[in-house]
Design a protein around this motif. Structure first.
Motif, PDB file in Angstrom:
ATOM      1  N   ASP A  99       0.866  -1.174   0.000  1.00  0.00           N
ATOM      2  CA  ASP A  99       0.000   0.000   0.000  1.00  0.00           C
ATOM      3  C   ASP A  99       0.906   1.230   0.000  1.00  0.00           C
ATOM      4  O   ASP A  99       2.134   1.103  -0.107  1.00  0.00           O
ATOM      5  CB  ASP A  99      -0.987  -0.013   1.172  1.00  0.00           C
TER       6      ASP A  99
ATOM      7  N   CYS B 125      -1.996  -4.559   4.923  1.00  0.00           N
ATOM      8  CA  CYS B 125      -2.393  -3.835   3.708  1.00  0.00           C
ATOM      9  C   CYS B 125      -3.691  -4.412   3.160  1.00  0.00           C
ATOM     10  O   CYS B 125      -4.585  -3.663   2.765  1.00  0.00           O
ATOM     11  CB  CYS B 125      -1.316  -3.954   2.631  1.00  0.00           C
TER      12      CYS B 125
ATOM     13  N   LYS C 152      -7.931  -2.811   3.325  1.00  0.00           N
ATOM     14  CA  LYS C 152      -8.739  -2.588   2.126  1.00  0.00           C
ATOM     15  C   LYS C 152     -10.118  -3.207   2.271  1.00  0.00           C
ATOM     16  O   LYS C 152     -11.031  -2.868   1.528  1.00  0.00           O
ATOM     17  CB  LYS C 152      -8.062  -3.196   0.888  1.00  0.00           C
TER      18      LYS C 152
END
Length: 106
Positions: A51, A101, A105
């Protein structure tokens, strides 16, 4: 089979993390923790989810995004440096960041 032995090595290096497994996908393996997909093993290379916060470390080391073929590039997964793969503690640290990461999301 080269990918099989590399997969086994990567999983062994990640043994300190619970519930890590590799599942066959697109000619390689997807690396999961529980149901969180955070890594790819393909043609003897390991790629982790990135990310904005983690991308800089990969780029600083001149690592490249996952490119399974000439027409496709996944810029959200970057190659893990060999020195990190060979150091189980550091690989686990990088894996935890990759898992984070992916989970952020969701």
């Amino acid at each position: 089979m080269k990918d099989e032995s590399f997969k086994d090595f990567v999983l062994d290096q990640l043994h300190e993390l619970d519930d890590i497994e590799a599942r066959r996908m697109f000619g390689g393996f997807g690396v999961y923790r529980d149901e969180t997909f955070f890594g790819i093993i393909h043609k003897g290379r390991l790629y982790f989810k990135i990310d904005d916060a983690t991308l800089g470390e990969y780029r600083k080391r001149k690592m490249k995004p996952f490119r399974p073929n000439a027409k496709q590039t996944l810029k959200s997964y970057y190659q893990v440096p060999v020195d990190i793969i060979e150091d189980g503690d550091r690989l686990c640290e990088w894996a935890v960041k990759a898992i984070g990461c992916q989970q952020s999301k969701a």
